[in-house]
Design a protein around this motif. Sequence first.
Motif: not given
Length: 547
Positions: A503-504, A270-274, A90-93, A357-366
Amino acid sequence: MSDTPRLTRRPEWTALEDHRARWHGRLRELFAADPGRAERYVVRVGDLRIDYSKHLITDETLALLQELATATGVFGLRDAMFRGERINVTERRAVLHTALRAPADAVVEVDGENVVPRVHAVLDQMSDFAERVRSGEWTGHTGRRIRNVVNIGIGGSDLGPAMAYEALRAYTARDLTFRFVSNVDGADLHEAVRDLDPAETLFIVASKTFTTIETITNATSARSWLLQGLGGEEKAVARHFVTLSTNAEKVSDFGIDTINMFEFWDWVGGRYSYDSAIGLSLMIAIGPDRFREMLDGFALVDEHFRSAPAEANAPLLLALLGIWYGNFFDAQSHAVLPYSHYLSKFTAYLQQLDMESNGKSVDRAGRPVQWQTGPVVWGTPGTNGQHAYYQLIHQGTKLIPADLIGFARPVAGLSEALEAQHDLLMANLFAQGQALAFGKTADEVRAEGVPEEQVTHRTFRGDHPTTTILATALTPSVLGQLIALYEHKVFAQGAIWDIDSFDQWGVELGKVLAKRLEPALTEGAHVPGLDPSTTALVATYRELKEV
Ligand code: F6P
């Protein structure tokens, strides 16, 4: 629309549903029938010994879970991540926190450019600066040496360095004071600086985007505090403020010379950045060598995740166990219970790592998912939790899988008497794993002469699953190993659930609404379309603040 069957229609999923429907295993019986599971269900990675024998699993369960992992392509996505593909759809990163700890001779390409030399150039820049602060060579505006370091950041720009600073406190320069300010509540900055001398204070403004309102607000207030304390000379800012960011333009707009900026990149979440420039405060605290030992610990688990076979792959095993309970036993949460005072912020750090990271309710295709995704992660260090909420884990109505984390040795520097307390601490860890797994039957309670009317109250059902993670000692390398273990666990779960773990978007709405509401609170401005409940709350707030 893709032809790939959705998760719950896969044969590997329905096989697990059937297995669950037939499940009647009790841990007492499983161990009685197969004592060898105590040795067999252990995986070692680096210095970590991970015992997962006290889980509601058999060899068949593990085989079925591994088939699910294979079918859902976890390892293909893993390889794409390590190759620098844009798996954050979703962020194309690209998602390349693993490049932050890659050895200097590694090659990791993003858009055809090897990013490893840039990572090491920033590490060298950080090391140089950290040494200058630690030695007193870097002085403040008045020529006094820096004695206090205040990190201003939030989320991933706070939790990582704050957690790791606590975890590695025994290795820190004790002649320096470290504080971490995150909350936009002015009390946070107030308490952090009230006893500090501005002439001896260095602020590290940590923000990936450099647009986060809490951080920019606190940094602005910190600058005023500094200038007030140092007679208002603007040029003092350059000696007392450095920034950690991906956004040089915004750093300049804020009025900080980018010469004092330590860079990282949009392929670091951000959450993988320390372990990026965001760890500068930690590096000043523990020194560059210890910081690099920590990076080596991360890298060791990266390599394990990349190359260990499925059945001995520690992050994958932890991910699959979480899926077994979350998706087939309806477990809603996961407790992380470190038996180390130094890991007091460990679970709070993991909350962002896992839940953002995993608090999501749509899949990678939305498309909406039709299965449970990330759990509620919670916990505090044992033994404190034992005297607070463990009651619910033992005898409540919920199934709460838990990780118990402990160390064979206390950190160096304790007195002999305090060192001796370590056995008691660890006895508590092992006792909890034992009680949770095997409980206490009604007959055992009766045999103790307990009156019949109290028997059910004093019975422990058991069968509460735990993973026990043991290491010799909490060193910088072990901390890196632990964090990488959880990072890759979260990755593997997201891959199986087919969600974008990187994404977040869920944090955006509240940010936008707060910005829109602020003038209503400060000046009573009219906010078009505001709902009646919030309108009433804002009106009451304004009345109360005038009382
Ligand atoms: O809470 C959302 C978030 O974007 C986190 O992912 C991030 O760690 C935090 O805000 C801070 O962001 P930044 O480092 O850009 O200030």
